[in-house]
Design an enzyme around this catalytic site. Structure first.
Site, PDB file in Angstrom:
ATOM      1  N   GLU A  88      31.407  82.816 -36.884  1.00  0.00           N
ATOM      2  CA  GLU A  88      32.892  83.407 -36.704  1.00  0.00           C
ATOM      3  C   GLU A  88      32.924  83.830 -35.108  1.00  0.00           C
ATOM      4  O   GLU A  88      33.747  83.938 -34.429  1.00  0.00           O
ATOM      5  CB  GLU A  88      32.964  84.551 -37.446  1.00  0.00           C
ATOM      6  CG  GLU A  88      34.571  85.193 -37.523  1.00  0.00           C
ATOM      7  CD  GLU A  88      35.735  84.210 -37.790  1.00  0.00           C
ATOM      8  OE1 GLU A  88      36.442  84.011 -36.990  1.00  0.00           O
ATOM      9  OE2 GLU A  88      35.689  83.476 -38.903  1.00  0.00           O
ATOM     10  N   GLU A 141      37.872  80.394 -28.518  1.00  0.00           N
ATOM     11  CA  GLU A 141      38.976  80.881 -28.469  1.00  0.00           C
ATOM     12  C   GLU A 141      39.294  81.780 -27.105  1.00  0.00           C
ATOM     13  O   GLU A 141      40.280  81.084 -26.333  1.00  0.00           O
ATOM     14  CB  GLU A 141      39.681  81.662 -29.713  1.00  0.00           C
ATOM     15  CG  GLU A 141      39.767  80.669 -30.892  1.00  0.00           C
ATOM     16  CD  GLU A 141      40.216  81.430 -32.083  1.00  0.00           C
ATOM     17  OE1 GLU A 141      40.253  82.888 -32.081  1.00  0.00           O
ATOM     18  OE2 GLU A 141      40.334  81.062 -33.231  1.00  0.00           O
TER      19      GLU A 141
END
Length: 129
Positions: A77, A84
């Site tokens: 994660e 991102e």
């Protein structure tokens, strides 16, 4: 009086840099926990699974598997978040490759989450039923 070589100082800087790296890593973990919705979700899931494991009485081997899954899920994660952020830093324009990079990162998290859930069911269901 002892003469101090630059190489001696370099060793001291290396040690300080080594420990400073832990500080930066901790900052990244805390940032992820505070700002990322999915990281919060995975952390809450981790707490529930831990409670379920304690109540169920998992073996040492089962706990090791669960801990590997916890570490893998949280790490993936955070890597997805890093991807991102880098994509957002590189371009503000919508670009197909930027979207693909983000989608692939999210897909990797989803694959690991599904596999983790299946492994969890394999571990817990026989003990519960």
């Amino acid at each position: 009086m002892k003469f101090c070589h630059r190489s001696d100082l370099k060793g001291e800087r290396d040690v300080r840099a080594f420990f400073k790296a832990f500080h930066y890593a901790a900052k990244g973990i805390v940032h992820s926990l505070r700002s990322e919705r999915n990281m919060k979700f995975h952390t809450i899931a981790l707490i529930f699974v831990t409670i379920a494991g304690l109540l169920t009485g998992l073996s040492i081997t089962e706990w090791m598997i669960i801990l590997i899954l916890f570490g893998g899920m949280l790490s993936l994660e955070m890597l997805n978040t890093a991807i991102e952020r880098v994509v957002d830093l590189v371009t503000t324009d919508h670009h197909p490759l930027a979207g693909q990079a983000k989608d692939v990162g999210s897909g990797a998290v989803l694959v690991f989450a599904i596999i983790s859930a299946v492994i969890g069911l394999i571990i817990f269901l026989p003990k519960w039923f």
